[in-house]
Motif scaffolding. Structure first.
Motif: not given
Length: 141
Positions: A51-52, A69, A71-72, A133, A135
Motif C-alpha cells: 500500500v502506498g 498509488e 490504497t489497498e 484499490r 487512485r
C-alpha cells in the motif's frame, strides 16, 4: 511533475482493446480497483506491491499515461470478492456474477494460460486473487 523513470509499470490486461478500455476507465475515474491472480505474481517471481506504492499506468502503446498509488491490497479467495469491489472495477458489471463471468473468460483465455505456462488453467471459488484499490495521483497525458 513526478519522476516516472523510477516507477514500476502498472499493466492492466494484455495490450489491445481490453487494456485500452481499462486504461480509459482509470483515467475517467470510473475504475478504482482491479483484480489479479496470486499465481501471476508467483509465476513472475514478484512480491505483492505494498500500500502506498506508486506505479506508472501503461497503455497499449507502451506509454506512461498516469501515476497510480495503491490504497489497498488484499489477498482473498475468488469466491469472497464482493459487489463493491466488482462495481469499483468500472467495467459496467451490475453483479458479482457478471464480474466473475467476465474475469473467468479472461483468466481462462489463451493469453493468460500461455502467460502462466498452463494450457488447462482454471479458477474456482478457492483461487487466491489480489484485489487492489488505487487512485490516480497524476495524469501524464
Amino acid at each position: 511533475m513526478a519522476n516516472t523513470e523510477q516507477l514500476k509499470p502498472y499493466l492492466l490486461a494484455f495490450p489491445g482493446p481490453l487494456r485500452d478500455r481499462l486504461v480509459a476507465a482509470v483515467l475517467s475515474g470510473e475504475k478504482t480497483s482491479t483484480t489479479g491472480l496470486l499465481v501471476e505474481y508467483e509465476a513472475e517471481g514478484e512480491e505483492l506491491p505494498p500500500v502506498g506504492e506508486r506505479s506508472a499506468l501503461i497503455d497499449s502503446d507502451g506509454r506512461e499515461v498516469a501515476v497510480l498509488e495503491l490504497t489497498e491490497v488484499r489477498v482473498l479467495p475468488l469466491g469472497e470478492v464482493d459487489l463493491r469491489h466488482a462495481l469499483d472495477e468500472g467495467e459496467g458489471h451490475r453483479s458479482v456474477a457478471e464480474w466473475r463471468a467476465d474475469h473467468e473468460a479472461f483468466w481462462h483465455g489463451d493469453e493468460m494460460r500461455e502467460a502462466l505456462g498452463d494450457p488447462d488453467f482454471t479458477v474456482d471459488d478457492t483461487t487466491l486473487v489480489v484485489a487492489e484499490r488505487f487512485r490516480v495521483v497524476q495524469d501524464l497525458r
